[in-house]
Design a protein around this motif. Structure first.
Motif, PDB file in Angstrom:
ATOM      1  N   GLY A 158       0.777  -1.235   0.000  1.00 39.93           N
ATOM      2  CA  GLY A 158       0.000   0.000   0.000  1.00 39.93           C
ATOM      3  C   GLY A 158       0.808   1.284   0.000  1.00 39.93           C
ATOM      4  N   SER A 159       2.025   1.289   0.541  1.00 35.36           N
ATOM      5  CA  SER A 159       2.792   2.527   0.654  1.00 35.36           C
ATOM      6  C   SER A 159       4.258   2.192   0.821  1.00 35.36           C
ATOM      7  CB  SER A 159       2.296   3.378   1.826  1.00 35.36           C
ATOM      8  OG  SER A 159       2.584   2.731   3.048  1.00 35.36           O
ATOM      9  N   ASP A 160       5.101   3.244   0.852  1.00 32.93           N
ATOM     10  CA  ASP A 160       6.533   3.057   1.068  1.00 32.93           C
ATOM     11  C   ASP A 160       6.865   2.714   2.512  1.00 32.93           C
ATOM     12  OD1 ASP A 160       6.923   3.599  -1.552  1.00 32.93           O
ATOM     13  OD2 ASP A 160       7.673   5.643  -1.281  1.00 32.93           O
ATOM     14  N   GLY A 161       5.856   2.750   3.403  1.00 33.98           N
ATOM     15  CA  GLY A 161       6.099   2.416   4.802  1.00 33.98           C
ATOM     16  C   GLY A 161       5.398   1.158   5.265  1.00 33.98           C
ATOM     17  N   THR A 162       4.896   0.324   4.345  1.00 39.12           N
ATOM     18  CA  THR A 162       4.212  -0.922   4.714  1.00 39.12           C
ATOM     19  C   THR A 162       5.185  -1.877   5.397  1.00 39.12           C
ATOM     20  OG1 THR A 162       2.671  -0.676   2.857  1.00 39.12           O
ATOM     21  CG2 THR A 162       2.877  -2.856   3.843  1.00 39.12           C
ATOM     22  N   LYS A 163       4.790  -2.402   6.583  1.00 33.77           N
ATOM     23  CA  LYS A 163       5.676  -3.245   7.381  1.00 33.77           C
ATOM     24  C   LYS A 163       5.213  -4.702   7.340  1.00 33.77           C
ATOM     25  CE  LYS A 163       7.783   0.493   8.670  1.00 33.77           C
ATOM     26  NZ  LYS A 163       9.049   0.866   8.048  1.00 33.77           N
ATOM     27  N   ALA A 164       6.182  -5.629   7.184  1.00 32.01           N
ATOM     28  CA  ALA A 164       5.950  -7.067   7.258  1.00 32.01           C
ATOM     29  C   ALA A 164       6.813  -7.642   8.377  1.00 32.01           C
ATOM     30  CB  ALA A 164       6.286  -7.736   5.931  1.00 32.01           C
ATOM     31  N   VAL A 165       6.352  -8.764   9.011  1.00 38.48           N
ATOM     32  CA  VAL A 165       7.073  -9.323  10.155  1.00 38.48           C
ATOM     33  C   VAL A 165       7.112 -10.840  10.055  1.00 38.48           C
ATOM     34  CG1 VAL A 165       6.530  -7.432  11.731  1.00 38.48           C
ATOM     35  CG2 VAL A 165       4.969  -9.369  11.560  1.00 38.48           C
ATOM     36  N   PHE A 166       8.126 -11.426  10.731  1.00 41.86           N
ATOM     37  CA  PHE A 166       8.198 -12.862  10.989  1.00 41.86           C
ATOM     38  C   PHE A 166       7.338 -13.198  12.198  1.00 41.86           C
ATOM     39  CE2 PHE A 166      12.355 -13.240   8.636  1.00 41.86           C
ATOM     40  CZ  PHE A 166      11.950 -14.286   7.802  1.00 41.86           C
ATOM     41  N   SER A 167       6.882 -14.450  12.269  1.00 40.40           N
ATOM     42  CA  SER A 167       6.287 -14.955  13.509  1.00 40.40           C
ATOM     43  C   SER A 167       7.407 -15.253  14.499  1.00 40.40           C
ATOM     44  CB  SER A 167       5.467 -16.202  13.220  1.00 40.40           C
ATOM     45  OG  SER A 167       6.309 -17.247  12.757  1.00 40.40           O
ATOM     46  N   PRO A 168       7.113 -15.299  15.809  1.00 47.29           N
ATOM     47  CA  PRO A 168       8.181 -15.529  16.798  1.00 47.29           C
ATOM     48  C   PRO A 168       8.882 -16.874  16.637  1.00 47.29           C
ATOM     49  CG  PRO A 168       6.223 -14.648  17.850  1.00 47.29           C
ATOM     50  CD  PRO A 168       5.838 -14.980  16.452  1.00 47.29           C
ATOM     51  N   ASP A 169       8.189 -17.885  16.070  1.00 47.46           N
ATOM     52  CA  ASP A 169       8.825 -19.188  15.877  1.00 47.46           C
ATOM     53  C   ASP A 169       9.418 -19.355  14.484  1.00 47.46           C
ATOM     54  OD1 ASP A 169       6.513 -19.217  14.453  1.00 47.46           O
ATOM     55  OD2 ASP A 169       5.846 -21.186  15.135  1.00 47.46           O
ATOM     56  N   ARG A 170       9.475 -18.254  13.695  1.00 45.25           N
ATOM     57  CA  ARG A 170      10.092 -18.237  12.361  1.00 45.25           C
ATOM     58  C   ARG A 170       9.359 -19.116  11.358  1.00 45.25           C
ATOM     59  NH1 ARG A 170      13.475 -19.498  16.201  1.00 45.25           N
ATOM     60  NH2 ARG A 170      13.674 -21.650  15.490  1.00 45.25           N
ATOM     61  N   SER A 171       8.097 -19.493  11.654  1.00 45.46           N
ATOM     62  CA  SER A 171       7.359 -20.395  10.775  1.00 45.46           C
ATOM     63  C   SER A 171       6.477 -19.678   9.773  1.00 45.46           C
ATOM     64  CB  SER A 171       6.491 -21.352  11.603  1.00 45.46           C
ATOM     65  OG  SER A 171       7.288 -22.126  12.472  1.00 45.46           O
ATOM     66  N   TYR A 172       6.148 -18.380  10.018  1.00 45.30           N
ATOM     67  CA  TYR A 172       5.215 -17.664   9.168  1.00 45.30           C
ATOM     68  C   TYR A 172       5.732 -16.258   8.893  1.00 45.30           C
ATOM     69  CZ  TYR A 172       2.196 -21.426  10.858  1.00 45.30           C
ATOM     70  OH  TYR A 172       1.688 -22.632  11.196  1.00 45.30           O
ATOM     71  N   ALA A 173       5.193 -15.669   7.812  1.00 45.02           N
ATOM     72  CA  ALA A 173       5.453 -14.269   7.463  1.00 45.02           C
ATOM     73  C   ALA A 173       4.113 -13.579   7.295  1.00 45.02           C
ATOM     74  CB  ALA A 173       6.271 -14.162   6.184  1.00 45.02           C
ATOM     75  N   LEU A 174       3.968 -12.379   7.842  1.00 44.04           N
ATOM     76  CA  LEU A 174       2.693 -11.663   7.884  1.00 44.04           C
ATOM     77  C   LEU A 174       2.872 -10.264   7.333  1.00 44.04           C
ATOM     78  CD1 LEU A 174      -0.293 -11.538   8.940  1.00 44.04           C
ATOM     79  CD2 LEU A 174       0.660 -10.648  11.079  1.00 44.04           C
ATOM     80  N   VAL A 175       1.850  -9.803   6.539  1.00 44.04           N
ATOM     81  CA  VAL A 175       1.864  -8.447   5.986  1.00 44.04           C
ATOM     82  C   VAL A 175       0.429  -8.046   5.686  1.00 44.04           C
ATOM     83  CG1 VAL A 175       2.081  -9.104   3.556  1.00 44.04           C
ATOM     84  CG2 VAL A 175       3.066  -6.947   4.323  1.00 44.04           C
ATOM     85  N   GLY A 176       0.176  -6.735   5.614  1.00 43.50           N
ATOM     86  CA  GLY A 176      -1.133  -6.206   5.265  1.00 43.50           C
ATOM     87  C   GLY A 176      -1.145  -5.613   3.866  1.00 43.50           C
ATOM     88  N   SER A 177      -2.317  -5.688   3.198  1.00 44.87           N
ATOM     89  CA  SER A 177      -2.444  -5.237   1.812  1.00 44.87           C
ATOM     90  C   SER A 177      -3.165  -3.900   1.743  1.00 44.87           C
ATOM     91  CB  SER A 177      -3.202  -6.280   0.986  1.00 44.87           C
ATOM     92  OG  SER A 177      -3.347  -5.862  -0.357  1.00 44.87           O
ATOM     93  N   VAL A 178      -3.205  -3.344   0.530  1.00 44.19           N
ATOM     94  CA  VAL A 178      -3.817  -2.027   0.332  1.00 44.19           C
ATOM     95  C   VAL A 178      -5.327  -2.067   0.522  1.00 44.19           C
ATOM     96  CG1 VAL A 178      -4.157  -2.329  -2.158  1.00 44.19           C
ATOM     97  CG2 VAL A 178      -3.790  -0.033  -1.238  1.00 44.19           C
ATOM     98  N   ASP A 179      -5.965  -3.230   0.337  1.00 44.45           N
ATOM     99  CA  ASP A 179      -7.417  -3.329   0.506  1.00 44.45           C
ATOM    100  C   ASP A 179      -7.821  -3.715   1.921  1.00 44.45           C
ATOM    101  OD1 ASP A 179      -6.462  -5.875   0.491  1.00 44.45           O
ATOM    102  OD2 ASP A 179      -7.876  -6.671  -0.983  1.00 44.45           O
ATOM    103  N   GLY A 180      -6.863  -3.784   2.866  1.00 45.11           N
ATOM    104  CA  GLY A 180      -7.167  -4.103   4.254  1.00 45.11           C
ATOM    105  C   GLY A 180      -7.067  -5.571   4.607  1.00 45.11           C
TER     106      GLY A 180
END
Length: 614
Positions: free
Chosen positions: A543-565
């Motif tokens: 969605g923007s130049d500041g969109t943040k993505a993260v690892f899960s604490p157990d390194r098993s998943y990756a999570l991010v949000g999209s422009v449509d919510g």
């Protein structure tokens, strides 16, 4: 005045042109009517003569006169007619009457045409008068506009003069500013150099003192050891019965003695193990003394530095399936979100220049505290490893440090010339790293509140992470750069396919997750410095130049949000999309956070909404 004279000349020329056109039209119409009148008169004369000639030369007249027709070329006395004057006159009158009727008809038609031409002429005259009045009106408007133009031109010249004078003043102020800024920078560098010199001298002096003390202690220890090996301790062996009686007597009558506030117990005797010093005991004493020196580790002049290990507190992260709480957390757009190390506190920051703390209790959010005093909109926040401090990056070219519970700003890190996009702690709360749009990455000593190192980069920075002695920065020019704290040069560059918006380091510090504007997440193996996985999904759009993505604490998943919510979650083992969470956010998701315990997930969007998932 020259312009006014030119305008009068132009108006006179225009009037003369109109008069000439009107005169030419009058002459043309008059000439047309004169031709018509002359033609009409000639027609009347010709019709009278033709009638008379036809009457004289017609065969009927010759027949009435009873004689042959005489040739017009041969007129003689024998051809002189003998006719009846009354009949001839009657015939001429009838013919004249017919001719007159025809002429009357022709005159009526011509008169009607004259009437039509007169009506057309009147209409033209009326139109001419209207055009003249309109011309006069436009002339007046033209005069007014001309005067207005002259006035505006005068104002423009005056503003141009004022602008030139202000520009000169601005240029002079700019030159003075550059001179003063250069002097300030020189003085700052000189102060830093002097401070470093003083600190280095202090460290050297402390080192010399430590070495001297070390030599004295070692000499004293060697002397004590020599004396201890020379002395002989004699122990008198008594019977067991006497020892038991003495012990009982000491237990009944042994009083407490106080010396310096401490309680000392008298012993009835000293055993051989307590009074004799063997070679093994001496070795243990020396080893323990050196172990103490190693544990202490720092000289008297250096402050203690506490380092914290990032031990994972989550064995297996749970996938989010439902919303446990929603809050309209801020009065404007929310840009950042972070969990504390124990997952009990959630922090959010946004465009309203506030950092808000929320207690996470039973899946619900309870407002805990608002940290104000920020000088600009918040772009990023992070807890220190102990959870006692919060570091925030702001739009006002600075980063700010708060102590949780205090409410007041503890330190303001100034030195950037453009907005700060990322602020992260190192292994302790005493050190931090910031990235900015001014194309620099800075290292900070939070105890002194001063910049310890500035790294110049070719492109402005969107996010940074810290891994031991390495700083990793993501940039607008589609590059991820690695910087060693012990080397001023860039040690590694990894190109991406889009502008890098965020970086997330796995808890084991072996993998790096990057989000970029090519609508993809990339997993980088930090041991090989190569892209290991590329995560994409239908419907995901950064969605923007500041969109943040993260690892899960157990390194098993990756999570991010999209422009449509929608929230997208990938499985790192398979590289496939695990789940997508839609329908809660109605606008672009700016940032997400996964609690270190692996139970809760937080997400924030551009419409001020904070959502807690479980």
């Amino acid at each position: 005045m020259a312009e006014s004279g030119g305008g009068d000349l132009s108006r006179r020329r225009w009037k003369r042109h109109i008069v000439r056109q009107l005169q030419q039209r009058d002459r043309a119409q008059k000439a047309r009517f004169l031709d018509l009148v002359q033609a009409y008169n000639k027609l009347l004369e010709k019709s009278s003569l033709d009638e008379l000639t036809v009457q004289l030369q017609s065969p009927s007249v010759d027949h009435q006169m009873g004689g042959p027709a005489c040739s017009p070329n041969h007129v003689s006395a024998s051809c002189v007619p003998a006719w009846d004057p009354a009949a001839v006159l009657t015939s001429l009158q009838s013919r004249q009457e017919a001719s007159r009727l025809q002429l009357d008809t022709l005159v009526g038609e011509l008169a009607y045409k004259v009437y039509e031409w007169n009506q057309l002429l009147r209409a033209k005259d009326a139109n001419l008068e209207e055009q003249k009045s309109r011309l006069a009106t436009l002339s007046c408007q033209l005069l007014g506009l001309e005067s207005r133009r002259c006035q505006l031109q005068y104002q423009a010249e005056e503003l141009s003069c004022r602008n030139s004078s202000q520009k000169d003043a601005y240029n002079s102020l700019q030159r003075r500013f550059r001179e003063q800024d250069g002097a300030f920078r020189w003085a700052l560098e000189e102060g830093q150099r002097l401070l470093q010199g003083i600190l280095q001298r202090k460290v050297d002096w402390a080192q010399r003192q430590n070495d001297q003390i070390e030599r004295v202690k070692q000499t004293q220890l060697a002397r004590d050891l020599q004396e201890a090996t020379k002395s002989i301790l004699r122990v008198k062996v008594e019977s067991e019965k006497v020892k038991v009686e003495e012990w009982k007597l000491a237990s009944r009558n042994d009083p407490e003695e106080k010396k310096g506030g401490e309680k000392l117990w008298k012993r009835p005797f000293r055993s051989a193990s307590a009074t004799s010093i063997s070679t093994t005991r001496c070795k243990d004493v020396v080893k323990g003394w050196f172990d103490f020196r190693l544990k202490r580790g720092n000289s008297v002049s250096s402050g203690s530095v506490d380092r914290y290990c990032c031990l994972p507190s989550c064995v297996a992260a749970s996938l989010p399936s439902q919303v446990t709480d929603e809050q309209e957390a801020h009065i404007s757009e929310i840009n950042a979100i972070a969990f504390s190390p124990n997952s009990g506190v959630l922090a959010t920051g946004g465009m309203d220049r506030l950092v808000k703390l929320w207690n996470v209790v039973g899946g619900r959010l309870e407002k805990m505290q608002s940290l104000d005093g920020a000088s600009g909109s918040i772009t990023g926040i992070e807890f220190d490893p102990t959870g006692s401090h919060i570091l925030a990056a702001t739009y006002n070219n600075a980063a700010q440090l708060w102590k949780v519970g205090a409410g007041q700003v503890k330190a303001i890190l100034t030195g950037h010339t453009d907005k700060v996009t990322a602020a992260k702690f190192r292994s302790t709360w005493h050190q931090a790293v910031t990235g900015s749009k001014d194309r620099t990455v800075k290292e900070w000593d939070l105890v002194k509140g001063a910049c310890s190192r500035t790294i110049q980069v070719l492109s402005y920075c969107n996010d940074v992470v810290c891994c031991n002695n390495v700083i990793v920065s993501g940039h607008h020019d589609q590059m991820i750069r690695f910087w060693d704290s012990r080397d001023r040069r860039c040690t590694q560059v990894i190109p991406m396919e889009g502008k890098v918006t965020s970086l997330s380091l796995s808890p084991d510090q072996l993998r790096l997750l990057s989000c970029s504007r090519d609508n993809a997440l990339k997993v980088i193996d930090l041991r090989m410095h190569a892209v290991q996985q590329v995560l994409r999904a239908d419907g995901f759009k950064c969605g923007s130049d500041g969109t943040k993505a993260v690892f899960s604490p157990d390194r098993s998943y990756a999570l991010v949000g999209s422009v449509d919510g929608t929230l997208f979650l990938w499985n790192m083992a398979t590289g496939n999309l695990e789940i997508s969470l839609a329908g809660v956010h109605r606008s672009s998701v700016n940032a997400v956070a996964w609690g270190p315990s692996g139970v809760h997930i937080g997400s924030v969007d551009q419409c001020r909404k904070l959502v807690l998932w479980r």
